[in-house]
Design an enzyme around this catalytic site. Structure first.
Site, PDB file in Angstrom:
ATOM      1  N   ASP A   1       0.850  -1.182   0.000  1.00 33.55           N
ATOM      2  CA  ASP A   1       0.000   0.000   0.000  1.00 33.55           C
ATOM      3  C   ASP A   1       0.889   1.236   0.000  1.00 33.55           C
ATOM      4  OD1 ASP A   1      -3.123   0.440   0.421  1.00 33.55           O
ATOM      5  OD2 ASP A   1      -2.048   2.134   1.300  1.00 33.55           O
ATOM      6  N   GLN A   2       0.317   2.329  -0.462  1.00 32.82           N
ATOM      7  CA  GLN A   2       1.053   3.590  -0.511  1.00 32.82           C
ATOM      8  C   GLN A   2       0.174   4.701   0.045  1.00 32.82           C
ATOM      9  OE1 GLN A   2       1.842   5.803  -4.310  1.00 32.82           O
ATOM     10  NE2 GLN A   2       3.944   5.201  -3.896  1.00 32.82           N
TER      11      GLN A   2
END
Length: 206
Positions: free
Chosen positions: A83-84
């Site tokens: 995830d970012q």
């Protein structure tokens, strides 16, 4: 049998808990044998439960939730979740809903430096065994209303597909005057620390 046609030495392909074509392309380009599976995680619910966490730790929590969700359904596989989170002085940005939302995001980001926290969680045997985060910092140049409008015209509908309303590998590169960080981290999957961990588990050819 290991997949002799790639560098991957797992008994089954690496399972990516994401349907992101960019992350899949990064792993493919690195010579790994990969399959993808949608994690089915409610990201906003995870974020609500993690209220108060710093943005980098939120990215780790989201990556771990994705890896755990897929690993629970495939406990015999090596799974990675990713995830970012875009962080502007502690404020977390999500994908804009429309052009107006993209313009609003860019108006806040222009002339300032924001962070992209890219997290990865590794699951083995049905459970998350490792997770980490890498950070890149991007300085967006001042744009003004006319510059933002010109960018949005050039980028088209793709601006709603990415956090921050840009894709650095495309038209979005024009928005910046300085970038600090690994390219794969900016794209959402920090490869160097990930490959080091896979090597440490004997999952890569060298």
């Amino acid at each position: 049998m290991p997949h002799a046609s790639s560098l991957w030495r797992g008994l089954a392909p690496l399972l990516l808990a994401s349907t992101s074509p960019t992350r899949r392309a990064l792993l493919d380009a690195a010579g790994l044998t990969v399959e993808t599976r949608a994690p089915g995680v409610d990201e906003r619910a995870v974020e609500a439960e993690a209220a108060g966490l710093p943005p980098a730790q939120l990215a780790e929590r989201l990556a771990a939730a994705k890896a755990a969700a897929v690993a629970a359904r495939a406990p015999d596989r090596v799974v990675i979740g990713a995830d970012q989170v875009l962080d502007l002085d502690g404020a977390v940005f999500h994908k804009p809903a429309d052009r107006a939302g993209a313009a609003a995001h860019l108006a806040r980001l222009q002339g300032r430096t924001h962070a992209l926290h890219s997290a990865v969680a590794l699951a083995v045997g049905g459970a998350v065994v490792d997770r980490f985060v890498a950070t890149a910092r991007l300085a967006m140049r001042p744009l003004g209303e006319a510059g933002i409008a010109a960018y949005l015209d050039a980028a088209g509908p793709a601006v709603t597909g990415s956090v921050g309303a840009y894709q650095l590998e495309g038209i979005g590169i024009h928005l910046f005057d300085r970038i600090e960080g690994d390219h794969s981290t900016i794209l959402g999957l920090p490869l160097l620390p990930l490959l080091a961990r896979l090597r440490g588990r004997g999952l890569l050819a060298f």
